[in-house]
Design a protein around this motif. Structure first.
Motif, PDB file in Angstrom:
ATOM      1  N   MET A   1       0.850  -1.188   0.000  1.00 45.44           N
ATOM      2  CA  MET A   1       0.000   0.000   0.000  1.00 45.44           C
ATOM      3  C   MET A   1       0.881   1.232   0.000  1.00 45.44           C
ATOM      4  O   MET A   1       1.829   1.304   0.751  1.00 45.44           O
ATOM      5  N   GLU A   2       0.555   2.173  -0.783  1.00 45.04           N
ATOM      6  CA  GLU A   2       1.499   3.270  -0.911  1.00 45.04           C
ATOM      7  C   GLU A   2       1.294   4.346   0.132  1.00 45.04           C
ATOM      8  O   GLU A   2       2.226   5.035   0.500  1.00 45.04           O
ATOM      9  N   ALA A   3       0.086   4.531   0.596  1.00 47.83           N
ATOM     10  CA  ALA A   3      -0.137   5.659   1.501  1.00 47.83           C
ATOM     11  C   ALA A   3      -1.259   5.355   2.459  1.00 47.83           C
ATOM     12  O   ALA A   3      -2.114   4.526   2.209  1.00 47.83           O
ATOM     13  N   THR A   4      -1.199   6.041   3.595  1.00 53.23           N
ATOM     14  CA  THR A   4      -2.228   5.864   4.609  1.00 53.23           C
ATOM     15  C   THR A   4      -3.550   6.434   4.152  1.00 53.23           C
ATOM     16  O   THR A   4      -4.605   5.965   4.516  1.00 53.23           O
ATOM     17  N   LEU A   5      -3.449   7.480   3.383  1.00 51.00           N
ATOM     18  CA  LEU A   5      -4.644   8.225   3.066  1.00 51.00           C
ATOM     19  C   LEU A   5      -5.171   7.816   1.714  1.00 51.00           C
ATOM     20  O   LEU A   5      -4.455   7.309   0.878  1.00 51.00           O
ATOM     21  N   SER A   6      -6.429   8.071   1.501  1.00 50.56           N
ATOM     22  CA  SER A   6      -6.994   7.723   0.208  1.00 50.56           C
ATOM     23  C   SER A   6      -6.528   8.727  -0.831  1.00 50.56           C
ATOM     24  O   SER A   6      -6.657   9.934  -0.656  1.00 50.56           O
ATOM     25  N   SER A   7      -5.963   8.198  -1.868  1.00 50.16           N
ATOM     26  CA  SER A   7      -5.513   8.979  -3.015  1.00 50.16           C
ATOM     27  C   SER A   7      -5.044  10.394  -2.712  1.00 50.16           C
ATOM     28  O   SER A   7      -5.652  11.338  -3.177  1.00 50.16           O
ATOM     29  N   PRO A   8      -3.995  10.582  -1.952  1.00 56.75           N
ATOM     30  CA  PRO A   8      -3.509  11.953  -1.804  1.00 56.75           C
ATOM     31  C   PRO A   8      -2.971  12.392  -3.146  1.00 56.75           C
ATOM     32  O   PRO A   8      -2.388  11.580  -3.874  1.00 56.75           O
ATOM     33  N   PRO A   9      -3.184  13.641  -3.516  1.00 53.94           N
ATOM     34  CA  PRO A   9      -2.656  14.053  -4.809  1.00 53.94           C
ATOM     35  C   PRO A   9      -1.135  13.938  -4.766  1.00 53.94           C
ATOM     36  O   PRO A   9      -0.502  14.350  -3.803  1.00 53.94           O
ATOM     37  N   LEU A  10      -0.608  13.337  -5.763  1.00 54.25           N
ATOM     38  CA  LEU A  10       0.839  13.155  -5.842  1.00 54.25           C
ATOM     39  C   LEU A  10       1.525  14.494  -5.661  1.00 54.25           C
ATOM     40  O   LEU A  10       2.541  14.618  -5.001  1.00 54.25           O
ATOM     41  N   SER A  11       0.885  15.485  -6.236  1.00 56.54           N
ATOM     42  CA  SER A  11       1.508  16.798  -6.246  1.00 56.54           C
ATOM     43  C   SER A  11       1.766  17.303  -4.847  1.00 56.54           C
ATOM     44  O   SER A  11       2.721  18.019  -4.603  1.00 56.54           O
ATOM     45  N   GLY A 557     -11.691  12.698  12.969  1.00 56.76           N
ATOM     46  CA  GLY A 557     -11.920  12.365  11.569  1.00 56.76           C
ATOM     47  C   GLY A 557     -11.398  13.400  10.595  1.00 56.76           C
ATOM     48  O   GLY A 557     -11.917  13.536   9.486  1.00 56.76           O
ATOM     49  N   LEU A 558     -10.359  14.149  10.991  1.00 54.10           N
ATOM     50  CA  LEU A 558      -9.756  15.118  10.076  1.00 54.10           C
ATOM     51  C   LEU A 558      -8.326  14.692   9.739  1.00 54.10           C
ATOM     52  O   LEU A 558      -7.742  13.843  10.411  1.00 54.10           O
ATOM     53  N   ASP A 559      -7.775  15.305   8.709  1.00 54.07           N
ATOM     54  CA  ASP A 559      -6.438  14.926   8.260  1.00 54.07           C
ATOM     55  C   ASP A 559      -5.949  15.990   7.281  1.00 54.07           C
ATOM     56  O   ASP A 559      -6.676  16.943   6.973  1.00 54.07           O
ATOM     57  N   TYR A 560      -4.738  15.851   6.817  1.00 54.51           N
ATOM     58  CA  TYR A 560      -4.255  16.726   5.745  1.00 54.51           C
ATOM     59  C   TYR A 560      -3.474  15.894   4.755  1.00 54.51           C
ATOM     60  O   TYR A 560      -2.876  14.878   5.122  1.00 54.51           O
ATOM     61  N   ARG A 561      -3.489  16.331   3.504  1.00 57.04           N
ATOM     62  CA  ARG A 561      -2.945  15.508   2.428  1.00 57.04           C
ATOM     63  C   ARG A 561      -1.575  15.963   1.972  1.00 57.04           C
ATOM     64  O   ARG A 561      -1.309  16.100   0.786  1.00 57.04           O
ATOM     65  N   HIS A 562      -0.716  16.275   2.903  1.00 56.04           N
ATOM     66  CA  HIS A 562       0.677  16.524   2.541  1.00 56.04           C
ATOM     67  C   HIS A 562       1.558  16.015   3.663  1.00 56.04           C
ATOM     68  O   HIS A 562       1.063  15.643   4.737  1.00 56.04           O
ATOM     69  N   GLY A 563       2.852  15.977   3.396  1.00 55.53           N
ATOM     70  CA  GLY A 563       3.773  15.509   4.417  1.00 55.53           C
ATOM     71  C   GLY A 563       3.851  16.495   5.572  1.00 55.53           C
ATOM     72  O   GLY A 563       3.317  17.609   5.501  1.00 55.53           O
TER      73      GLY A 563
ATOM     74  N   PHE B 536      -7.710   6.349  13.668  1.00 52.81           N
ATOM     75  CA  PHE B 536      -6.844   6.414  12.493  1.00 52.81           C
ATOM     76  C   PHE B 536      -7.653   6.135  11.237  1.00 52.81           C
ATOM     77  O   PHE B 536      -8.662   5.440  11.288  1.00 52.81           O
ATOM     78  N   PRO B 537      -7.206   6.674  10.094  1.00 55.61           N
ATOM     79  CA  PRO B 537      -7.963   6.442   8.863  1.00 55.61           C
ATOM     80  C   PRO B 537      -7.844   4.993   8.402  1.00 55.61           C
ATOM     81  O   PRO B 537      -6.831   4.342   8.681  1.00 55.61           O
ATOM     82  N   GLU B 538      -8.863   4.508   7.749  1.00 52.51           N
ATOM     83  CA  GLU B 538      -8.765   3.174   7.163  1.00 52.51           C
ATOM     84  C   GLU B 538      -7.506   3.108   6.295  1.00 52.51           C
ATOM     85  O   GLU B 538      -7.030   4.127   5.816  1.00 52.51           O
ATOM     86  N   VAL B 624     -16.637   9.398  14.910  1.00 54.96           N
ATOM     87  CA  VAL B 624     -16.029  10.728  14.768  1.00 54.96           C
ATOM     88  C   VAL B 624     -16.971  11.660  14.014  1.00 54.96           C
ATOM     89  O   VAL B 624     -17.739  11.214  13.160  1.00 54.96           O
ATOM     90  N   PRO B 625     -16.914  12.952  14.344  1.00 51.79           N
ATOM     91  CA  PRO B 625     -17.856  13.900  13.745  1.00 51.79           C
ATOM     92  C   PRO B 625     -17.541  14.259  12.296  1.00 51.79           C
ATOM     93  O   PRO B 625     -18.362  14.862  11.616  1.00 51.79           O
ATOM     94  N   ASN B 626     -16.339  13.947  11.806  1.00 55.39           N
ATOM     95  CA  ASN B 626     -15.987  14.261  10.421  1.00 55.39           C
ATOM     96  C   ASN B 626     -15.528  12.984   9.732  1.00 55.39           C
ATOM     97  O   ASN B 626     -15.252  11.976  10.373  1.00 55.39           O
ATOM     98  N   ALA B 627     -15.410  13.058   8.434  1.00 56.70           N
ATOM     99  CA  ALA B 627     -14.857  11.916   7.694  1.00 56.70           C
ATOM    100  C   ALA B 627     -14.042  12.485   6.543  1.00 56.70           C
ATOM    101  O   ALA B 627     -14.382  12.343   5.373  1.00 56.70           O
ATOM    102  N   TYR B 628     -12.949  13.173   6.896  1.00 57.64           N
ATOM    103  CA  TYR B 628     -12.111  13.822   5.901  1.00 57.64           C
ATOM    104  C   TYR B 628     -11.636  12.802   4.875  1.00 57.64           C
ATOM    105  O   TYR B 628     -11.153  11.724   5.235  1.00 57.64           O
ATOM    106  N   GLY B 629     -11.754  13.147   3.618  1.00 57.82           N
ATOM    107  CA  GLY B 629     -11.342  12.233   2.554  1.00 57.82           C
ATOM    108  C   GLY B 629     -12.434  11.236   2.221  1.00 57.82           C
ATOM    109  O   GLY B 629     -12.224  10.341   1.407  1.00 57.82           O
ATOM    110  N   GLY B 630     -13.608  11.373   2.855  1.00 56.13           N
ATOM    111  CA  GLY B 630     -14.711  10.462   2.561  1.00 56.13           C
ATOM    112  C   GLY B 630     -14.405   9.024   2.920  1.00 56.13           C
ATOM    113  O   GLY B 630     -14.937   8.097   2.303  1.00 56.13           O
ATOM    114  N   ILE B 631     -13.537   8.842   3.894  1.00 52.46           N
ATOM    115  CA  ILE B 631     -13.172   7.469   4.258  1.00 52.46           C
ATOM    116  C   ILE B 631     -13.601   7.188   5.684  1.00 52.46           C
ATOM    117  O   ILE B 631     -14.072   8.066   6.401  1.00 52.46           O
ATOM    118  N   GLU B 632     -13.396   5.934   6.062  1.00 50.76           N
ATOM    119  CA  GLU B 632     -13.783   5.513   7.394  1.00 50.76           C
ATOM    120  C   GLU B 632     -12.625   5.754   8.353  1.00 50.76           C
ATOM    121  O   GLU B 632     -11.465   5.532   7.994  1.00 50.76           O
TER     122      GLU B 632
END
Lengths: 692, 692
Positions: A1-11, A557-563, B536-538, B624-632
């Protein structure tokens, strides 16, 4: 699996650098994967290849495309005319954004993709066939590319479902066995090899056209001159180690691997090794050159016009000879004939150099076979070791002088920022209409007043409200928001000083932040604090710490899509490897004492607001009472000292320890930066460093 | 870099399972690395291959070696005599600890390495040449091996500087071109391939002696009979899914990959797929058997004596045929002749099976070549797909019935533990002299009183004081400590119930803990809490969370040298893959809803004391109150409900959130477990679940 997050933009992660997969040639043993460094790093601000040095943002974005939009057809026609020339003979030509050194920021004369396509974004690849022209870019630039590309171009939205890669597209539209041309200087050897392999599926052939660049042929007289400003000596008091000792370290490394020479082609590596600086590209104090270090000599391939008398004497003292930039290929050939064992970092050294060396080696060994009566010379034939350059790691681990310079530069930078924030707060209070660009320009002015300031270390990201949610936002003069007191304002900026490089992000609200904004800001701050306070055993790769920056966001349930963090050079590139702190697991480089990383968690609510809090950190030995396992435990020391807006902190979420962190930080900010200030700015700093 | 920590003993992480590197054959594409599972997992208690089912610890450790120590020479002599038999013809023979199914716990009749060498520890490899005999084991067993090995044996201390691996040793001491024999049933195909490759450096040949095991030849009449206890049906109310639907899931998986059959050889996978249980090995409710599932039929290869009428009807209803255990190789051959596309997990399926299939395929294709006039039959030849078994992941993700069973079993187990701790506390208070073994025996008695109890799920680790610092400690009757009130007491134990499997560690002090002990305990508890509360995100692999368990220890330069969590089967193996929470980065398996993992950070102060706090956790969807990235977003639900000793908690180190966690946990423990208790135990529970 390449990343924890769903499809982070490569950019958002690698930007100009190809994805890690591309950095790994199939021919290298798996072990190398671990040490292969990310060339360009991972964090939030973009590599918008601005073209001017230390100009205000309002002057940016005028240039290549505006004047040329009406003649685009002609460019494609001219280019295609060259396809059929007998010395060319190709069916397609690929024009990437790169220069010959895999630089993040490049000189205007090398912006061939922008010239040809009209699209001026920093990342993109143009491909022209005899009847089609397509441009690939990523999500950051879809809108801009739509505006800038003429009807002759098809926009390929990279990362969007169903959009082919360049090689898939070429395999799809060209009849089998086509000849696809590239300028091999503009591709790393690894990238060229991968391309070759991909297009071979359709029996296409990759043609390395190293004698001339086809775009340059049509660009002609309107092509900007190559940069020619003089280089300068980077004073030993900032460099900390002299060239002789750096070269000697490098040679001992070569010796260990049985190599007799190395080609150093990354511009920051050349500058670092030679204690030289230049101003050939925006934002990075580097100059175009190759350095070949042999066991008993070293040669810099550079436009000798740039070499002042002082620099010449500096180089001569260090035993470094000069040759012209263009003569590097000839030297590579002669290295092969000398039987060199050449260290080549195939992820950074361009395909022109590697292929010339390879062919020279082949010629050499067929000569040997022809003269096979003399068995003894069979040994000692030229050979290449494909391995990550040892310079990157040496450069990343700062010495005391470099650390001292970085600290001093950060204090002056902090003073400029405090003056700036004090000014801006007042302007907003007085309802002065300021655009994001105006604000960025003002910041530049405040920085310019500081001693030893050179230029910005990247294009300022000045994003108000919804614009702050665009991770790689860069305001466009005449088409950007006002900065007001109704939403969050995110400002990510940095500077090059003679003694150091800075990179800082602050997010503020000049009015009443919403509860949501305060919660998000606080969670980002908690992530920032967790990284800042982390203590970890030596040999820990940065990605292990990444979760600490996200935990508080993940809780809701929040996150960010960069390093979370990238390396930073000492009076060099604002993005450097090999270390990083990232949710991708590919980079196994351990964080080591003396490395500098950014700490920049964020949160971005689409169409609403963006938050990022960024300091630079120095990896230091941690002061811990135990040393389990008999090893060293490491931690971080802050380099950045600018207040964090406490009004945005939701106190009920903060632990006592986190509150203490914030108060301690502000006490340090006051202590370190107040001596550099006076008047209103000093008052502002006092007010903004009070404990909560 | 392989690990964050300096040289963690291999044993503390993978134990019987070979290191991950060994699980990856060079011939598999790199992508497979990601999904390759750890066969046996990573946490603190050892796989001491105890030989008796549900016997008290005081009866353990008597057996093979005691009676046989005087005849060891004779064994080596007899073995070497076989070397030169015409049907053998080897220069060395390797005797590993494994059975034919890569089991963690094995039946006595397969303990060939123990019989041959006299060394009874769970992990070790014996190698016998014509004039040498050597035994490799890891740090856990150095002392035991020194005691148990006769002078004819050389002890090879694995992981110690300068100690060669088995293949390095063979390459060193044997003249080139030697013939090295193995029983191919006892090596996974991957392991055999790696061995073959290693010894080929010295031109040694690997001889697969599949017709008979050389140790069995000399063991003869004294060899214990193979296990023959009847198997049983695992009730659908615990299994949750019937065999037909499990096989149908597996077949759809085969279909997706174009396979027509799969060999399932891991005993827990066979038991899980067939909703059957057995008692062939200690601690795991499994039975020896192979299962071959084809698209239209399924065959269990098992000693048919073990199949009761009820089981037979259960299997027949599910369309599963029976064949004898020994006939599996013949079936593999006939699969090849049928042109099967066979799914083989080369990391678990033994080399005997794979090599038989390969030779049969070769024979088949040479037949085809001889009859090549008929072109059409060229298609459809037999073939193998080497890929991780799809059963492991399916088994790891528990369904509702399995979760329900696990929860119920944990409550009964908690009741037994509360009664036990209440009893032990009183005994210690009354100065009753109890050894670590006495204490473990008493615990077994308390568990035996619980409904549906079967046996222990591993040998109880009962470690007082300095013994607690030995991660894989197992007390030896007559040679172990008293449990007193002067130091910490670590107790790691677990049970097999009909409906579930438990694994729990508690560390307590019956007197006055030192400040140091309280600080260390509190930091371990903080790590435990951080994992327990993680969200943690799925798609997050377990290793991402590992740092959360260590952060608090790292802050003061402490750490522990084992993983933080392993998978646990539902009424199956106490260690199962593919998921884990570990400081090693190799296992990229994402934690998924329905998986069960242990949460067991620790700290071990050599020669002083050991601390570990372990609960089992179920991966659940987080609220969780949010689902950033539309994931679980995922989190954990506790399965284990036994008080944690609050006297050991240093309150000044705990955050309000951590104190709340502890109080909430204890409130839950009271609520859930008190209904199962009365009398003194109920009082004890009340007292030990009061908020702090």
């Amino acid at each position: 699996m390449e990343a924890t997050l769903s499809s982070p933009p490569l950019s958002s992660f690698l930007r100009r650098a190809p994805p890690l997969r591309r950095l790994i040639p199939l021919s290298l043993p798996p072990l190398l994967i671990a040490s292969r460094r990310l060339r360009v790093s991972s964090c939030a601000h973009g590599s918008n290849g601005g073209r001017f040095v230390a100009r205000p943002s309002s002057e940016l974005r005028r240039g290549i495309s505006e004047n040329s939009s009406i003649v685009e057809d002609e460019k494609l026609l001219s280019l295609r005319r060259i396809f059929s020339r007998p010395d060319v003979g190709i069916d397609a030509y690929i024009v990437p954004s790169q220069d010959a050194h895999q630089s993040e920021f490049i000189a205007e004369c090398f912006m061939r993709r922008a010239y040809l396509s009209g699209f001026t974004g920093s990342a993109g690849t143009a491909v022209v066939t005899k009847d089609k022209a397509a441009l690939w870019t990523d999500g950051r630039y879809f809108l801009q590319a739509e505006k800038e590309l003429s009807h002759d171009w098809t926009l390929m939205r990279s990362g969007t479902r169903g959009v082919p890669t360049t090689s898939e597209w070429l395999n799809d539209i060209l009849p089998p066995g086509a000849r696809i041309g590239i300028d091999p200087f503009l591709f790393s050897f690894d990238a060229a090899e991968e391309l070759k392999q991909e297009i071979s599926k359709k029996n296409h052939e990759l043609i390395l056209l190293k004698e001339f660049n086809l775009v340059d042929e049509i660009w002609n007289d309107s092509r900007p001159d190559p940069p020619s400003k003089p280089t300068r000596v980077h004073d030993i008091k900032y460099a900390g180690a002299d060239v002789v000792s750096k070269l000697s370290y490098l040679r001992s490394h070569l010796g260990e691997y049985g190599c007799t020479a190395i080609v150093v082609s990354m511009l920051d590596e050349v500058a670092w090794l030679l204690n030289m600086r230049g101003s050939d590209v925006p934002h990075s104090p580097v100059f175009y050159g190759y350095l070949i270090v042999e066991l008993d000599c070293a040669t810099l391939f550079v436009d000798t016009k740039k070499v002042t008398k002082e620099v010449l004497s500096h180089l001569t003292n260090a035993g470094v000879e000069l040759k012209t930039y263009e003569s590097v290929l000839a030297e590579i050939e002669s290295l092969a004939l000398k039987g060199a064992k050449l260290w080549l970092d195939a992820s950074s050294v361009n395909a022109a150099i590697v292929s010339v060396f390879r062919s020279a080696c082949e010629r050499y060994s067929s000569q040997l076979n022809n003269n096979s009566t003399n068995q003894s010379i069979h040994h000692g034939g030229p050979d290449a070791l494909y391995q990550v350059s040892p310079v990157a790691l040496a450069k990343a681990v700062k010495n005391n002088a470099e650390i001292e310079g970085m600290k001093n530069a950060h204090l002056r930078d902090a003073a400029a920022l405090v003056e700036f924030w004090c000014w801006l707060e007042k302007e907003i209070e007085n309802n002065v209409a300021l655009t994001e660009v105006d604000v960025a320009d003002a910041l530049l002015e405040f920085r310019q007043k500081q001693e030893s300031f050179i230029e910005t270390s990247f294009d300022t990201i000045s994003g108000y409200g919804a614009n702050g949610a665009i991770i790689h936002y860069r305001p466009i003069p005449g088409d950007c928001s006002l900065v007001e007191n109704k939403n969050l304002f995110l400002l990510d900026s940095g500077a090059q000083y003679v003694d150091g490089t800075t990179d800082i992000t602050r997010t503020v609200h000049f009015g009443e932040p919403s509860k949501r904004q305060k919660e998000c800001f606080t969670r980002v701050l908690q992530g920032h604090i967790a990284i800042d306070e982390a203590i970890f055993p030596e040999r820990t790769p940065g990605f292990v710490l990444d979760v600490l920056a996200r935990s508080s966001l993940w809780k809701v349930g929040l996150d960010y899509r960069h390093g979370t963090g990238h390396g930073v050079g000492a009076a060099l590139n604002v993005h450097e490897g090999p270390q990083s702190i990232s949710f991708r697991f590919g980079n196994l480089t351990a964080l080591q004492r003396g490395m500098i990383v950014s700490n920049e968690p964020g949160y971005y609510e689409d169409n609403s607001f963006g938050i990022r809090i960024e300091n630079l950190l120095l990896v230091t030995e941690a002061n811990v009472p135990n040393a389990y396992g008999g090893i060293e435990y490491l931690g971080f020391e802050k380099l950045t000292f600018v207040p964090i807006q406490t009004m945005l902190v939701e106190l009920s979420l903060m632990s006592p320890g986190e509150i203490k962190w914030l108060n301690d930080y502000h006490a340090q900010v006051w202590e370190k930066v107040s001596p550099l200030l006076n008047g209103e700015a000093l008052d502002w700093l006092w007010k903004n460093t009070r404990p909560i």
